[in-house]
Structures are given as structure tokens and as C-alpha cells.
Write an enzyme that holds these catalytic residues in place. Structure first.
Site, PDB file in Angstrom:
ATOM      1  N   TYR A 160     -12.087 -20.371 -22.558  1.00 51.93           N
ATOM      2  CA  TYR A 160     -11.762 -21.609 -21.826  1.00 51.93           C
ATOM      3  C   TYR A 160     -12.383 -21.589 -20.420  1.00 51.93           C
ATOM      4  O   TYR A 160     -12.659 -22.629 -19.845  1.00 51.93           O
ATOM      5  CB  TYR A 160     -10.245 -21.796 -21.766  1.00 51.93           C
ATOM      6  CG  TYR A 160      -9.805 -23.237 -21.574  1.00 51.93           C
ATOM      7  CD1 TYR A 160     -10.216 -24.235 -22.459  1.00 51.93           C
ATOM      8  CD2 TYR A 160      -8.986 -23.596 -20.511  1.00 51.93           C
ATOM      9  CE1 TYR A 160      -9.822 -25.550 -22.290  1.00 51.93           C
ATOM     10  CE2 TYR A 160      -8.580 -24.918 -20.340  1.00 51.93           C
ATOM     11  CZ  TYR A 160      -9.001 -25.879 -21.223  1.00 51.93           C
ATOM     12  OH  TYR A 160      -8.612 -27.181 -21.054  1.00 51.93           O
ATOM     13  N   LYS A 167      -7.927 -27.003 -14.879  1.00 49.96           N
ATOM     14  CA  LYS A 167      -6.642 -27.578 -15.332  1.00 49.96           C
ATOM     15  C   LYS A 167      -5.512 -27.182 -14.375  1.00 49.96           C
ATOM     16  O   LYS A 167      -4.578 -27.953 -14.168  1.00 49.96           O
ATOM     17  CB  LYS A 167      -6.323 -27.142 -16.765  1.00 49.96           C
ATOM     18  CG  LYS A 167      -7.254 -27.754 -17.825  1.00 49.96           C
ATOM     19  CD  LYS A 167      -7.256 -29.269 -17.827  1.00 49.96           C
ATOM     20  CE  LYS A 167      -7.928 -29.857 -19.051  1.00 49.96           C
ATOM     21  NZ  LYS A 167      -8.181 -31.307 -18.938  1.00 49.96           N
TER      22      LYS A 167
END
Ligand code: NAD
Length: 260
Positions: A160, A167
Site C-alpha cells: 500500500y 490515508k
């Protein structure tokens, strides 16, 4: 749906690329609940597919689409000047946009370049603040702003990489916006779904492993569907959630509660 909790509400939806987009599931659900829609799409390339999707919706309430590439300040301004001609006020805004350059997702995280860091944060985080700011004055009777986050904000998730810190910053931005917008009764929240097979998700290598892992290990022993994320987005758009703001709400079949 006979019960129309969003009847007469005006909604701006950003992040529809195709029928698998989480934003499309939310747009359909909000529309079915009575909301008038304007979709902002990422430039001319997506015009046809977004207009084709909107043409599948019943003609009432109305739904429209205008370009809005969030990397272009001028395009954001022109989107809002078009939108305001149709919606003198708005009630709902969905930001369902993320991007990281391919190279940044392929290299080690510590090798992220300055350029790739800035691009990722510009599209995945700054755009949320920019759209919320443009929309603020149009929320005349309060309203609800939503964005989409992911568990990689809190924990290290395989491949990720730069999207994890992006995020985290997005969820923090939710809290700061919620604080500043609260006095105008504008609520700001994030939904954090488990993995869903979409275009953006397929950009993360090994994504199918995420799907298998969540299905096997989540308390509900299955993956979440986009329409289930949309159900929570309906709740957060409606007055039923009027005391909820600044939150990141997991919609992940319980995966995020697990430790070892
Ligand atoms: P998607 O590819 O359908 O949506 C991503 C959207 O971002 C697309 O509509 C794309 O056009 C838009 N976008 C990218 N750059 C843009 C730009 N410069 N201007 C305007 N729009 C731009 O994939 P999705 O999975 O529906 O992603 C939506 C959101 O959900 C993202 O924030 C993603 O991180 C988040 N999310 C997805 C999952 C998942 O597993 N699919 C899980 C948790 C969170």
C-alpha cells in the site's frame, strides 16, 4: 425504495470512473433515496462512460455530469460555477478519489520520490480540502461531506506504501474540517471499506491476496460489497446520523478489529 430520506437534497459526487467505482454505488443509492445528482469526473476521457452510467438512472430526480480533474485548480472552479447554475445550494458531497504514481507503488516505501509524494498527496488528500472549501458556501442548511479511506492509514498493509500516509493525512483532514465546518452544521466523515475489486484497487500489486485474506479472516468471513458501503453513505447523508462528525467508520466485515 419507497422511503426517500434524501428527497430534494442536492448531491455532488466525485470519483465515478466506471460501474465498479465505489462512488457509483453511492451515487445510485443517493439517487434512489431521492437526491438530485451532479457527478464530477476526471476529464474528457471519462465523459462518455460517466454519461452512459447516468443514462441508466431514472430521469427523476435529475442527474448531470461535468468534468473536474482535481489536479487542475481552474477545472475545480469551472465545475463549481457550472454546478451552482443547477444547484443554488448543496446538501451532500462525496469525495471518492485517490491516486499514486505506479512507480511509487512498485519501489520500497523509503524510495518514494519527492515528486511522487507530492502527486499522491495532491490528488488523494489536498483535493478533499479543495473540494470541501469550494463547496462550503453552498451548504446553506448544513449537510454532509464524505470521503473514502482505508485501513492502511493505521497499519502497514502489503504494497500500500505511499497511500498509507496519504490515508492517514486524509483522516486527519476529516477531523480538522469537521471541527471548522461544525458550527455551520456541515458534518465531515470518512468511510473505510475493506478491499473491493475496482480499478484503483487493482493498481495495488497482490490486491487479490487482500480479498482472500479478508474473506478468510474477517469476523463475517466475507468481503464487503460496494453497495454495502453505499448503505452506510446513505446513513451518513441522512438526518439519522446528524450527531456524527469527524469520524472514520470501518465498513470492512470487522477485519480491522483483529490483532494476532
Ligand atoms: P476507482 O478507480 O473506481 O475510483 C478512483 C477515482 O479517482 C476514479 O473515479 C478516478 O477518476 C478518480 N481520480 C483519480 N485521479 C483524479 C483526478 N486527478 N481528478 C479527478 N478524479 C480523479 O476506485 P475505488 O476503489 O472506487 O476508489 C475510490 C476511493 O475508495 C479511493 O479513495 C480509494 O482509495 C478508496 N478505497 C478503495 C478501496 C478498495 O478496495 N477499492 C478500499 C478502501 C478505500
Amino acid at each position: 425504495m419507497n422511503y426517500k430520506p434524501l428527497l430534494g437534497k442536492n448531491a455532488l459526487v466525485f470519483g465515478v470512473a466506471n460501474k465498479w467505482s465505489i462512488a457509483w454505488a453511492v451515487a445510485k443509492t443517493w439517487h434512489e433515496a431521492g437526491a438530485n445528482l451532479i457527478v464530477g469526473y476526471q476529464g474528457e476521457r471519462l465523459k462518455k462512460s460517466v454519461e452512459a452510467l447516468l443514462s441508466e438512472l431514472p430521469p427523476s430526480p435529475p442527474s448531470l455530469a461535468f468534468p473536474c480533474d482535481v489536479s487542475n485548480e481552474q477545472e475545480i472552479k469551472s465545475f463549481f460555477s457550472q454546478a451552482v447554475k443547477h444547484f443554488p445550494k448543496i446538501d451532500l458531497l462525496l469525495h471518492s478519489i485517490a491516486f499514486a504514481p505506479k512507480e511509487a507503488l512498485e519501489k520500497n516505501f523509503y524510495e518514494t520520490t519527492r515528486e511522487d509524494f507530492i502527486k499522491t498527496f495532491e490528488i488523494s488528500v489536498y483535493s478533499f480540502i479543495a473540494l470541501a472549501r469550494e463547496a462550503k458556501a453552498l451548504f446553506r442548511d448544513g449537510g454532509s461531506i464524505l470521503t473514502l479511506s482505508y485501513y492502511g492509514s493505521e497499519k502497514v498493509i502489503l504494497n500500500y506504501k505511499i497511500m498509507g500516509p496519504a490515508k492517514s493525512a486524509l483522516e486527519s483532514s476529516v477531523r480538522y474540517l469537521a471541527y471548522e465546518f461544525g458550527k455551520d452544521q456541515i458534518r465531515v466523515n470518512a468511510l473505510s471499506p475493506g478491499p473491493i475489486n475496482t480499478l484503483a484497487a487493482r493498481g495495488i500489486s497482490g490486491f487479490t491476496k487482500f480479498l482472500k485474506e479478508c474473506e478468510a479472516k474477517s469476523p463475517l468471513k466475507r468481503n464487503v460489497e460496494a453497495k454495502e458501503v453505499a448503505s452506510v453513505a446513505l446513513f451518513l447523508a441522512s438526518d439519522e446520523s446528524r450527531a456524527i462528525t469527524g469520524q472514520t467508520i470501518y465498513v470492512d466485515c470487522g477485519y480491522s478489529i483483529l490483532g494476532f
